[in-house]
Motif scaffolding. Structure first.
Motif, PDB file in Angstrom:
ATOM      1  N   ILE A  88      -5.132 -23.032  76.352  1.00  0.00           N
ATOM      2  CA  ILE A  88      -4.503 -23.918  77.323  1.00  0.00           C
ATOM      3  C   ILE A  88      -2.990 -23.765  77.230  1.00  0.00           C
ATOM      4  CG2 ILE A  88      -4.340 -26.304  78.149  1.00  0.00           C
ATOM      5  CD1 ILE A  88      -6.847 -26.943  76.511  1.00  0.00           C
ATOM      6  N   HIS A  89      -2.316 -23.789  78.367  1.00  0.00           N
ATOM      7  CA  HIS A  89      -0.855 -23.741  78.374  1.00  0.00           C
ATOM      8  C   HIS A  89      -0.327 -25.171  78.383  1.00  0.00           C
ATOM      9  CE1 HIS A  89       2.672 -21.224  78.629  1.00  0.00           C
ATOM     10  NE2 HIS A  89       3.196 -22.036  79.526  1.00  0.00           N
ATOM     11  N   ASN A  90       0.419 -25.516  77.342  1.00  0.00           N
ATOM     12  CA  ASN A  90       0.854 -26.900  77.108  1.00  0.00           C
ATOM     13  C   ASN A  90      -0.383 -27.769  76.870  1.00  0.00           C
ATOM     14  OD1 ASN A  90       2.460 -29.140  76.761  1.00  0.00           O
ATOM     15  ND2 ASN A  90       2.866 -29.444  78.939  1.00  0.00           N
ATOM     16  N   ALA A  91      -1.092 -27.430  75.820  1.00  0.00           N
ATOM     17  CA  ALA A  91      -2.410 -28.011  75.558  1.00  0.00           C
ATOM     18  C   ALA A  91      -2.390 -29.523  75.418  1.00  0.00           C
ATOM     19  CB  ALA A  91      -3.004 -27.381  74.299  1.00  0.00           C
ATOM     20  N   ALA A  92      -1.335 -30.087  74.851  1.00  0.00           N
ATOM     21  CA  ALA A  92      -1.292 -31.539  74.636  1.00  0.00           C
ATOM     22  C   ALA A  92      -1.463 -32.294  75.940  1.00  0.00           C
ATOM     23  CB  ALA A  92       0.023 -31.926  73.957  1.00  0.00           C
ATOM     24  N   LEU A 112     -12.050 -34.094  72.950  1.00  0.00           N
ATOM     25  CA  LEU A 112     -12.228 -32.677  73.237  1.00  0.00           C
ATOM     26  C   LEU A 112     -11.683 -31.787  72.124  1.00  0.00           C
ATOM     27  CD1 LEU A 112     -13.392 -30.892  75.472  1.00  0.00           C
ATOM     28  CD2 LEU A 112     -11.098 -30.782  76.475  1.00  0.00           C
ATOM     29  N   ASP A 113     -10.544 -32.169  71.556  1.00  0.00           N
ATOM     30  CA  ASP A 113      -9.943 -31.337  70.516  1.00  0.00           C
ATOM     31  C   ASP A 113     -10.659 -31.466  69.179  1.00  0.00           C
ATOM     32  OD1 ASP A 113      -8.917 -33.941  70.824  1.00  0.00           O
ATOM     33  OD2 ASP A 113      -7.224 -33.517  69.528  1.00  0.00           O
ATOM     34  N   VAL A 118      -8.402 -25.396  69.625  1.00  0.00           N
ATOM     35  CA  VAL A 118      -7.481 -25.298  70.757  1.00  0.00           C
ATOM     36  C   VAL A 118      -6.349 -24.342  70.409  1.00  0.00           C
ATOM     37  CG1 VAL A 118      -5.915 -26.545  72.295  1.00  0.00           C
ATOM     38  CG2 VAL A 118      -8.010 -27.664  71.475  1.00  0.00           C
ATOM     39  N   LEU A 119      -6.064 -23.400  71.299  1.00  0.00           N
ATOM     40  CA  LEU A 119      -4.933 -22.493  71.169  1.00  0.00           C
ATOM     41  C   LEU A 119      -3.962 -22.786  72.306  1.00  0.00           C
ATOM     42  CD1 LEU A 119      -5.087 -18.686  70.428  1.00  0.00           C
ATOM     43  CD2 LEU A 119      -3.512 -19.610  72.118  1.00  0.00           C
TER      44      LEU A 119
END
Length: 239
Positions: A88-92, A112-113, A118-119
């Protein structure tokens, strides 16, 4: 390794102000190759979309009014992503919104995390390109990923672009097979090694040409990773 490139679109930027997810897009890859499996859904957020978000996505309240609610697709979505590594781009941001949707189900869903590793490609890009713009648009331009068709943000569209960006940023990691050996590798993988007697296994040493090709491949990986090739680093230490 099974990985899912994931993106969302939302009604606004702040999940704490009751903003909601309006689109989810996911693309599955295994061993860095698309499998053809995707998950995509527009969602009725049960609230109005901010003007700023509408300008970015083009997803109007009228368009979303007859779309399923998150609770209608939650099981299918979770079944698709469970156990995978999420890219994910900007996962937070996306994880925060999706966890918010899971919490609204009021059925004790695991965040989910905690269901998936998560990368975050934004963190990866900031480390790889410090001091530069690292938005998805900027990375597409820097890495020569075609994105002219991206006039508006879309979750599935952006997930496919992020896939190309991720593969470009990690080029050389996991692609160490020499050209032409793929069919041989696949045949070897298909063997039931449990039925092969130890005496049938033969040790085959690389010849000079293969050794030269191997060294060239390592040099390419080392250049792409800016001196972070593990094999070359070990050779330097041992030498």
């Amino acid at each position: 390794m099974r990985q899912i490139i994931l993106d969302t679109e939302t009604t606004g930027l702040d999940v704490s102000k009751d903003h909601r997810v309006v689109e989810i897009g996911c693309v599955e890859i295994i061993e860095r190759r698309k499998t053809g499996r995707t998950f995509h859904s527009y969602l009725n957020p049960e609230r109005a979309t901010d003007a700023g978000a509408l300008a970015v996505t083009g997803l109007s309240d009228e368009f979303l009014a007859d779309k399923p609610k998150f609770r209608d697709v939650a099981n299918e979505f979770l079944a698709f992503v469970d156990g995978a590594e999420l890219i994910i781009h900007n996962a937070a941001f996306d994880i925060g919104f999706l966890n918010g949707e899971l919490a609204r189900l009021n059925r004790g869903e695991t965040p989910l995390d905690q269901r998936c590793s998560v990368l975050d490609t934004l963190a990866m890009a900031r480390e790889k390109y410090p001091g530069q713009k690292n938005s998805l648009d900027a990375l597409c331009k820097r890495l020569n990923v075609e994105s002219a068709h991206r006039t508006l943000h879309g979750a599935l569209l952006d997930a496919n672009l992020l896939l190309d960006v991720y593969l470009a940023m990690t080029a050389g990691q996991g692609e160490i097979l020499f050209a032409g050996n793929e069919s041989e590798s696949n045949q070897s993988a298909a063997l039931d090694l449990g039925q092969v007697a130890p005496m049938q296994l033969r040790l085959r040493r690389a010849d000079a040409a293969e050794t030269h090709a191997h060294q060239g491949r390592l040099a390419a990986i080392d250049k792409a990773s800016k001196g972070k090739c593990v094999w070359i680093a070990l050779e330097r230490q041992s030498g």
